[in-house]
Scaffold this active site. Structure first.
Site, PDB file in Angstrom:
ATOM      1  N   GLU A 132       0.819  -1.047   0.084  1.00  0.00           N
ATOM      2  CA  GLU A 132      -0.069   0.066  -0.120  1.00  0.00           C
ATOM      3  C   GLU A 132       0.803   1.207  -0.034  1.00  0.00           C
ATOM      4  O   GLU A 132       0.345   2.346   0.179  1.00  0.00           O
ATOM      5  CB  GLU A 132      -0.980   0.195   1.357  1.00  0.00           C
ATOM      6  CG  GLU A 132      -1.886  -1.104   1.119  1.00  0.00           C
ATOM      7  CD  GLU A 132      -3.144  -0.678   2.214  1.00  0.00           C
ATOM      8  OE1 GLU A 132      -4.302  -0.347   1.649  1.00  0.00           O
ATOM      9  OE2 GLU A 132      -2.992  -0.823   3.232  1.00  0.00           O
TER      10      GLU A 132
ATOM     11  N   HIS B 133      -0.850   5.740   7.733  1.00  0.00           N
ATOM     12  CA  HIS B 133      -2.118   5.104   7.371  1.00  0.00           C
ATOM     13  C   HIS B 133      -2.292   4.185   8.523  1.00  0.00           C
ATOM     14  O   HIS B 133      -1.250   3.407   8.753  1.00  0.00           O
ATOM     15  CB  HIS B 133      -1.669   4.249   6.139  1.00  0.00           C
ATOM     16  CG  HIS B 133      -2.623   3.251   5.690  1.00  0.00           C
ATOM     17  ND1 HIS B 133      -4.193   3.627   5.795  1.00  0.00           N
ATOM     18  CD2 HIS B 133      -2.786   1.902   5.450  1.00  0.00           C
ATOM     19  CE1 HIS B 133      -4.791   2.395   5.644  1.00  0.00           C
ATOM     20  NE2 HIS B 133      -3.756   1.291   5.404  1.00  0.00           N
TER      21      HIS B 133
ATOM     22  N   HIS C  31      -5.349   0.932  10.460  1.00  0.00           N
ATOM     23  CA  HIS C  31      -6.446   0.430  10.454  1.00  0.00           C
ATOM     24  C   HIS C  31      -7.013   0.457  11.902  1.00  0.00           C
ATOM     25  O   HIS C  31      -7.358  -0.500  12.370  1.00  0.00           O
ATOM     26  CB  HIS C  31      -6.150  -1.212  10.215  1.00  0.00           C
ATOM     27  CG  HIS C  31      -5.595  -1.346   8.692  1.00  0.00           C
ATOM     28  ND1 HIS C  31      -4.614  -2.428   8.552  1.00  0.00           N
ATOM     29  CD2 HIS C  31      -5.358  -0.680   7.748  1.00  0.00           C
ATOM     30  CE1 HIS C  31      -4.190  -2.351   7.561  1.00  0.00           C
ATOM     31  NE2 HIS C  31      -4.402  -1.151   6.959  1.00  0.00           N
TER      32      HIS C  31
ATOM     33  N   HIS D 169     -11.752  -0.357   6.027  1.00  0.00           N
ATOM     34  CA  HIS D 169     -10.257  -0.442   5.867  1.00  0.00           C
ATOM     35  C   HIS D 169      -9.529   0.504   7.072  1.00  0.00           C
ATOM     36  O   HIS D 169      -8.729  -0.196   7.970  1.00  0.00           O
ATOM     37  CB  HIS D 169      -9.606   0.049   4.579  1.00  0.00           C
ATOM     38  CG  HIS D 169      -8.521  -0.248   4.331  1.00  0.00           C
ATOM     39  ND1 HIS D 169      -7.892  -0.205   3.178  1.00  0.00           N
ATOM     40  CD2 HIS D 169      -7.390  -0.295   4.985  1.00  0.00           C
ATOM     41  CE1 HIS D 169      -6.475  -0.439   3.131  1.00  0.00           C
ATOM     42  NE2 HIS D 169      -6.045  -0.336   4.445  1.00  0.00           N
TER      43      HIS D 169
HETATM   44 ZN   LIG Z   1      -4.020  -0.622   4.931  1.00  0.00          ZN
END
Ligand SMILES: [Zn+2]
Length: 268
Positions: free
Chosen positions: A107, A126, A128, A196
């Site tokens: 990613e 980023h 989760h 996500h």
């Molecule tokens: Zn992710």
């Protein structure tokens, strides 16, 4: 000290808040990034893992201060284990400059496409994080609950990968998905990703990490407030703008605390 920071200092004097020598202005230039982003990537990764905002997944990156068309991101590794030696350099197409056989994050295009679209962004996180997931899949908008999450007061968009790409594995595994995400982020500090997680950005690694942490805290608090029933009295955009200016002033103080928190793990 600039006139603006003199004003902030006066406003904050009653709060016993000292303006750090390297305080970052909210609307600073793109060059106002960290002096040592690699060290901050290591600390930020470990701090967010320690708080449970990141687990075995998620990542922290910084635009390369030596070359704005490159960014720095760990090799594919759990955030709690990241060391300075694991940090690699990438171009804005997500290609590793010197891969040396190291595995890279699938990613990484979240980062490359946001740096491409947002010249003001010097760092990307980023996650989760569990707290934000309900707000990406329900009709309840994430709102600013308190001053540390004031950056949420202007609203947080939700990116639904299915809108542009149909039924997928939910991962931002190519530049087109990263570009779509960056478009939904727009000029905001945070974007939620349906089913996500989220992405936070900022003018420094410290601020992107601060926003990742407080986005998760805010989401958990909002879920609690909603569970109480009745109307919730959120921060207004005007209150958010004023409170977020203070967040920039106190950032180094909380970063120093977080650095101490993970200090025993560094070098391991
Ligand atoms: Zn992710």
């Amino acid at each position: 000290m600039t006139a603006m920071w003199r004003v902030v200092w006066v406003v904050c004097a009653g709060l016993s808040v000292l303006p750090p020598a390297n305080a970052q202005a909210p609307a600073g230039p793109a060059s106002a990034g960290d002096a040592t982003p690699t060290e901050d990537i290591v600390i930020g990764s470990r701090v967010l893992a320690d708080f449970g905002v990141l687990d075995g997944f998620g990542h922290v990156s910084a635009r390369d201060p030596r070359n704005p068309n490159h960014f720095l991101l760990s090799r594919s590794l759990a955030p709690a284990l990241v060391t300075a030696d694991d940090v690699m350099e990438f171009d804005l197409d997500g290609n590793a400059v010197d891969p040396r056989g190291r595995s890279v994050f699938l990613e990484r295009f979240i980062h490359s496409e946001i740096y491409k679209a947002r010249p003001d962004v010097m760092a990307v996180v980023h996650t989760h994080s569990p707290g934000v997931i309900p707000f990406g899949v329900s009709q309840v908008a994430l709102r600013a609950m308190f001053h540390n999450a004031a950056f949420l007061a202007t609203g947080t968009p939700v990116w639904d990968i299915r809108t542009d790409f149909g039924e997928t594995d939910m991962l931002v595994r190519d530049p087109s998905r990263g570009k779509s995400l960056a478009q939904t982020l727009g000029d905001r500090p945070v974007v939620l990703m349906r089913g996500h997680g989220d992405v936070t950005v900022g003018p420094s690694v410290k601020m992107a990490v601060f926003r990742a942490y407080y986005t998760d805290v805010d989401a958990r608090l909002q879920s609690q407030a909603l569970a109480l029933g009745g109307d919730v009295n959120y921060l207004t955009p005007g209150e958010g703008a004023k409170a977020d200016a203070i967040n920039f002033v106190v950032l180094d103080r909380i970063w120093g605390l977080w650095k101490l928190r993970v200090a025993p793990t560094l070098g391991k």
